[in-house]
Every structure is written in C-alpha cells, then in structure tokens.
Design an enzyme around this catalytic site. Structure first.
Site, PDB file in Angstrom:
ATOM      1  N   SER B 217       0.825  -1.195   0.000  1.00  0.00           N
ATOM      2  CA  SER B 217       0.000   0.000   0.000  1.00  0.00           C
ATOM      3  C   SER B 217       0.864   1.252   0.000  1.00  0.00           C
ATOM      4  O   SER B 217       1.944   1.275   0.598  1.00  0.00           O
ATOM      5  CB  SER B 217      -0.888   0.016   1.245  1.00  0.00           C
ATOM      6  OG  SER B 217      -1.835  -1.011   1.187  1.00  0.00           O
ATOM      7  N   ASP B 242      -9.851  -3.108   9.582  1.00  0.00           N
ATOM      8  CA  ASP B 242     -10.828  -3.203   8.486  1.00  0.00           C
ATOM      9  C   ASP B 242     -12.189  -3.668   8.999  1.00  0.00           C
ATOM     10  O   ASP B 242     -13.233  -3.190   8.559  1.00  0.00           O
ATOM     11  CB  ASP B 242     -10.328  -4.173   7.402  1.00  0.00           C
ATOM     12  CG  ASP B 242      -9.304  -3.513   6.487  1.00  0.00           C
ATOM     13  OD1 ASP B 242      -9.149  -2.279   6.563  1.00  0.00           O
ATOM     14  OD2 ASP B 242      -8.657  -4.228   5.694  1.00  0.00           O
ATOM     15  N   GLU B 285     -29.412   7.300 -11.865  1.00  0.00           N
ATOM     16  CA  GLU B 285     -29.111   7.154 -10.450  1.00  0.00           C
ATOM     17  C   GLU B 285     -28.069   8.188 -10.050  1.00  0.00           C
ATOM     18  O   GLU B 285     -27.285   8.662 -10.878  1.00  0.00           O
ATOM     19  CB  GLU B 285     -28.581   5.741 -10.187  1.00  0.00           C
ATOM     20  CG  GLU B 285     -29.656   4.679 -10.348  1.00  0.00           C
ATOM     21  CD  GLU B 285     -30.609   4.634  -9.180  1.00  0.00           C
ATOM     22  OE1 GLU B 285     -31.539   5.458  -9.144  1.00  0.00           O
ATOM     23  OE2 GLU B 285     -30.434   3.786  -8.298  1.00  0.00           O
TER      24      GLU B 285
END
Lengths: 253, 418
Positions: B217, B242, B285
């Site tokens: 990351s 998480d 949408e």
C-alpha cells in the site's frame, strides 16, 4: 393547508440534493402525521381497515389493486373468515376447465384483487380517455408518498378565475399541472365506516392514504422492526471491534 | 519468503502439493503493510465487502426474478411481497449499488489525494479505473432489470448515445437493442451481462490486489517503506481495523436499507415501464449524475458522449499527467487546494446533473465540466513544474514533522525528477 413541505426542501438542501429532482414541481404538498412515520412507526390497524373500506367502496370502481391478494388483508387485522367473505364478493374469471371453457367463480383468499376493467382500453373508454392507474404501488410511485395522496384527495378546489379547464377535467392543488381527469372521489359521508368513525373527507383521505402506503409496502413494519434490532446489534459490534482494535494496536507507533 | 510451518498435518500435506495456505499466510497474514495507514485506507476492503454482498444478494434475487418485459416488474414485486425476506434482499441489493459507488468514489479520491497512482503503482490505478468502468456498466444494466419507467427510459437514453457515433451509430444501437427499440431482447441481454460482469469485476479485483501486493500500500506520507521498522503484519493489525471500519459502514448501510430504502431511488421506477409515456425528467441514479451533467453540458451529441467517456478515460492517463514526484498532498501545498476544488467541482456536477438542462444549470454544468478537464489536462502538468513541494520525512518511522519542524535529512532531494 398552505404549510409547504419544508422537509422535502430541507432534505434537498441538506442532503445529497439528488432528490431535488424527485420533488413534485410547482406543487405544494403539506406534510401530515402518519402512524408509520419514524424508525418505530407502525400501521394504525383501525385506520388501515377504514382505508380498505374507502378503497373498496369508492376507489375500486375505477382503480385496480392487482399486486395485493385478498389473503394479504389478514395482515391488517381481518380474520380468516372475514377475508374469505371479502374474497367471495369478487367474481374471478378462471379456466379453462375440462371442456376448454373459461368460467366465472367466486374469489378465494389466494386470488389477487380483481381489477375493475379487463384491460387498458376498456378502462380508458369508460373514463373519457383517462386511465385510472393501479393503486398497488401508488404511494411509492409518487414523490411525496402518502402526503401527496392525502393532498391530492383533499386538493379539489375551484380553479383560478383566469384558468379555463377543458371538459371533463378538474382543478386540483396537488396534481402536477393542476388538471386532473379524476372527479373528486370523496365527499362527506360517501362511506359509512363500520367502526362508527365520522367519514369526513379529511378522515377518509387519511385512512385511504394509510391503506395505500400499506399496499405499496406491506413489509414496512417488519422492515423497521428488523432495522432497529440490526442497528442495535451493529452498534454493539462496532463498540467491541473498536475495543479490540485499540487493544491490538496499543503498542504500535 | 520462507514457508510458514502449519500445525495440522493435513494442511501441511496439502500445502506441500498446493501451496494455497502459504499463499494466504503470505498475502493476508504476514503481508507487510505500512504502519501509518489512516482510516481512508479502509475503503478498499469495504469495496471488496460490498462486492461480495452484491454478488450474494444478486444470486438470490436471480432465483426469483423473471427477465421478460411482461413479468419483470411483477416478479420484483413478488420478491418484495411473497418471497421470504425478499424485501430485505432486494433493498440490500438496491441500496448496495449506491453504497458501492460511495465507497469506491471515496477510495478513488483517497488515491487522488495521496498520489497512489504514481510510480510504481500506475497499473494498480489503471486496473482500478477498469473496475470503475465495469461497475458503471453493471449498475446501469442492473437498474434496467426491474423494468420500471426509469429503467426503460434510462436504458433508452443511454443506449441512444451510441447513435452519435458517425456512420455506424444507428446500426450499433440496433445491435445493442437486439431490435428497433429497447424491448425484450434488450432486457434479456442486460440481465445476462448484469449477471456476468460482477464476476469479471472479481477477476479484475484479483489483478488489482496482485498489483497492490507487488509494492504494498501507499501511505499518508506517500514515501516508500524502508524496512521492517516501517511496516506491521496485515494480520491482526489491519484485519481488525478493516473489520471495525466495516461495522461502522454497515450501520450507515443498514440505515438506508431499513429506514430510507427508496431515498436514493426514483419514484417513477415503481411505475411499470411504458414505451408510450415519457417521464417528465429522465434522471439517472445519483452516482451517474456528474457524468450526466458533463454529457448534457456539451451542446453537440457526439461531443457530449466523448466528453462523458473522456471524463473517465482521462483517469487512465493520470499517472503521466501528474509528473510531480511527490505522492502525498501533505507535501504538496498547492495541489492540496486544487484537490479540494476538484472535489467541490464533482459535487457541483452531481447537483447540476440532477437539475433540468436549462438556464443557470447548463452554465454551471459547463463551467464544472471545463474545470474538471482543466484540472487533469492543464493544472496537474503545470503544477508538476511550478509547485515547490515541502520537505518529506526520510522514513515512516521518523515522521517527526508535526507542526512544521523539519528533521535533519528531510530536505534531501525534494524535486529529484523535476
């Protein structure tokens, strides 16, 4: 009567502003108090049953309820025998039978509500060209939901002096464009309520709008009940996970 | 990359022949992760969770749904009324689409803020944009399936865009429809593709993860990890973080599903599709509104279509448009501001997309569109030249930069590439 739906505007302004497009344009829809509002809202059974009576005795002459079955009425407090009696009043076309013929029979609880017209063309020719919409989902299919339905039903007034209405049209404060082909359906005492409630136009509009909200979403109560439990569970779970996270991470940094 | 020792002899036996346990241990357990990831790094795993939720609820819905113009609307209402917990499954799926886009948009903006698209993560970023495109196609086709008024007219408007292609446009539209209007063949193929594409997304997500795990990351400082002192194992640190993020997110998700399930939808989609009646305003949408605003901002049909697709495709070029070697906005004093202006611009476009294309809304949509492209095509390349980045810390374990103090050595080579 002139209380504008601030909630709609506030939601549009505060929220994602996305629903602004969904708001009824150029129309004021006052907000009403409903038993099914809020996180803990439930349907007022008496109002639902009165609303059913209004539908059956007034609306059903022109409007279908094709997504609802007679058996569903048990959920609003009718007994099994009452539902059987209600269903039996309907004439259902069934078949073909062993001779290959269609035949008519009494309704049973498993049948869906029988629509007043066999098809769109029949509905239009009987209503001066206008099509009375099926009401099963009407509360979800119109911006404003029950508030809009109520406003529409009590919204018949004389047209402004400078407005010429075409023949067969009526002036309505809530209807988009203000010209509606439906004649004013409710008038004082048009329904004789079984429970003795005085059938004012406002009372009938309120009851039938409640009933329409139920027909549009019969699982509304279950949804809210489940929601409260789910959110409580998730809050506890979140707390536990946060504590675990703190514990696991305490020596990092 | 030494093989871990597993206690169970069965696991050891399997792992010796098929090293999936080693693989999982390597990628999900000991996988070294920067220790300074903020909560903005939760949104990738959140997106993965929503994808799984969407696939599971979608498969259950597919068991009850009928893809035929005469039955689709009613089969959805049957799910809402007669299928056990059908209302719940369908509301989760319906709102899950919105949640997916919220999470992925935040994930994308996090990537923009912290420069996660820069070398060596260009392919990781590009795969992410591919996922976004696939999601849009999937969501669009999914919205058609209930066969309400917005389903039908949304499908008509969007497929008609392809008619803007010179010469072959009309033929392409007929080919897409499987006929001469949006009709039963259209619904059937949209259903087939709506079922297929999520699994394609899963495939690209796997590639996205392979690319991610190649260099690990990015992090809020935007500097490379220099060694074990900068990293912690993924498990238990980021698994628990998480999971905590997922629980918080599920509260929001549940709030919509149980208390405002139709808030993000449009009432017209509870009216069965009718090719003879056009809704007053055809609105997509909410998650498509910025692109819809860009489409309508250009007065030319082909131009509008190109601009709309260009708004996504410019993201593919982003790693090469932004030449600044500094990843994190923390050390890019000017870019940081332009980032927030871009966020505001996207909010403006979303709002303009929901409005009718007239008067001031068109003007604002055009300004917003111009700024959107200027940000990527003009501002970013210029900033790479003219911006002086602030000094960066030498390593994650030494980010003693709080309050502007500059540690020794932090001044080294702020602009080595410029």
């Amino acid at each position: 009567m002139r209380r504008i739906v601030l909630a709609t505007l506030a939601a549009a302004a505060l929220g994602l502003s996305v629903n602004a497009a969904n708001a009824v344009e150029g129309v004021t829809v006052p907000e009403q108090d409903w038993s099914f509002d809020g996180a803990f809202g439930t349907f007022d059974r008496a109002s639902l049953q009165r609303g059913y009576q209004v539908y059956q005795q007034v609306c059903a002459a022109c409007h279908g309820l094709s997504l609802v079955a007679y058996r569903d009425l048990e959920a609003i407090g009718f007994t099994e025998d009452q539902v059987k009696a209600i269903a039996a009043q309907a004439i259902v076309t069934d078949g073909p039978n062993d001779e290959g013929e269609m035949f008519e029979r009494e309704g049973i609880p498993a049948d869906r509500f029988v629509s007043p017209f066999p098809n769109e063309q029949a509905a239009r020719v009987a209503n001066g060209g206008a099509l009375p919409p099926d009401l099963s989902l009407i509360a979800q299919a119109r911006a404003g939901g029950a508030d809009y339905l109520y406003a529409l039903l009590v919204g018949y007034v004389e047209p402004p002096a400078d407005m010429e209405l075409p023949a067969g049209m009526y002036y309505n404060t809530a209807f988009p464009g203000h010209q509606i082909a439906m004649p004013p359906p409710l008038s004082e005492g048009v329904v004789a309520y079984d429970d003795g409630t005085t059938a004012t136009v406002e009372q009938m509009a309120h009851d039938v709008s409640t009933f329409m909200t139920w027909t549009a979403e019969p699982k509304l109560e279950e949804r809210k009940r489940t929601g409260v439990k789910t959110i409580l569970f998730l809050i506890v779970l979140t707390g536990l996970l946060y504590a675990t996270k703190r514990k696991v991470w305490q020596h990092v940094h | 990359m030494s093989s871990p020792i597993f206690k169970s002899p069965v696991v050891r036996w399997i792992d010796h022949r098929l090293p999936i346990f080693s693989f999982m241990d390597h990628e999900l357990n000991e996988y070294p992760t920067p220790k300074n990831l903020s909560y903005w790094w939760n949104f990738g795993s959140l997106a993965g969770m929503v994808l799984v939720i969407m696939i599971i609820t979608g498969i259950v819905l597919a068991m009850h749904y009928t893809a035929h113009v005469d039955h689709a609307f009613e089969s959805v209402e049957r799910i809402m009324r007669d299928v056990n917990y059908g209302w719940l499954i369908r509301y989760i799926h319906m709102n899950g689409a919105s949640m997916f886009f919220i999470v992925v948009y935040i994930h994308t903006f996090r990537g923009l803020y912290y420069g996660s698209y820069k070398a060596p993560r260009e392919l990781l970023w590009i795969l992410g944009v591919v996922i976004l495109l696939l999601m849009m196609a999937t969501a669009f086709m999914g919205y058609v399936l209930p066969w309400g008024q917005m389903s039908f007219w949304g499908a008509t408007v969007i497929t008609n865009l392809f008619s803007a292609i010179p010469l072959v446009g009309e033929s392409i539209v007929t080919w897409l429809w499987g006929g001469f209007s949006v009709a039963n063949p259209t619904l059937n193929r949209f259903y087939a593709l709506h079922y297929l594409l999520p699994f394609v997304i899963v495939g690209v997500v796997v590639l996205h993860l392979v690319a991610l795990h190649r260099f690990g990351s990015n992090n809020p400082l935007g500097i490379d990890t220099k060694g074990p002192q900068d990293t912690i194992p993924f498990h238990p640190y980021y698994t628990v973080k998480d999971m905590f993020g997922m629980a918080v997110f599920l509260i929001v998700f549940a709030g919509f599903v149980f208390f405002a399930p139709n808030y993000l939808g449009h009432p017209d989609n509870y009216i069965p599709a009718n090719p003879l009646v056009t809704p007053a305003h055809i609105v997509p949408e909410w998650y498509f509104l910025p692109f819809y605003a860009i489409l309508r901002a250009i007065p030319d049909k082909l131009g509008g279509v190109l601009a709309m697709f260009g708004a996504i495709f410019v993201l593919f070029l982003l790693p090469w448009l932004d030449r600044s070697p500094v990843r994190s906005s923390r050390f890019r004093p000017i870019y940081k501001w332009f980032f927030w202006v871009l966020v505001a611009d996207c909010v403006l476009l979303t709002w303009a997309g929901a409005k009718p294309p007239e008067g001031i809304y068109v003007v604002l949509a055009r300004l917003g569109t111009a700024y959107y492209f200027a940000h990527f095509l003009l501002l970013l390349p210029l900033l790479s030249i003219f911006e002086t980045p602030r000094p960066r810390p030498t390593s994650i374990s030494q980010p003693v930069l709080r309050g502007g103090g500059v540690p020794a050595g932090a001044r080294a080579k702020p602009m080595e590439k410029a």
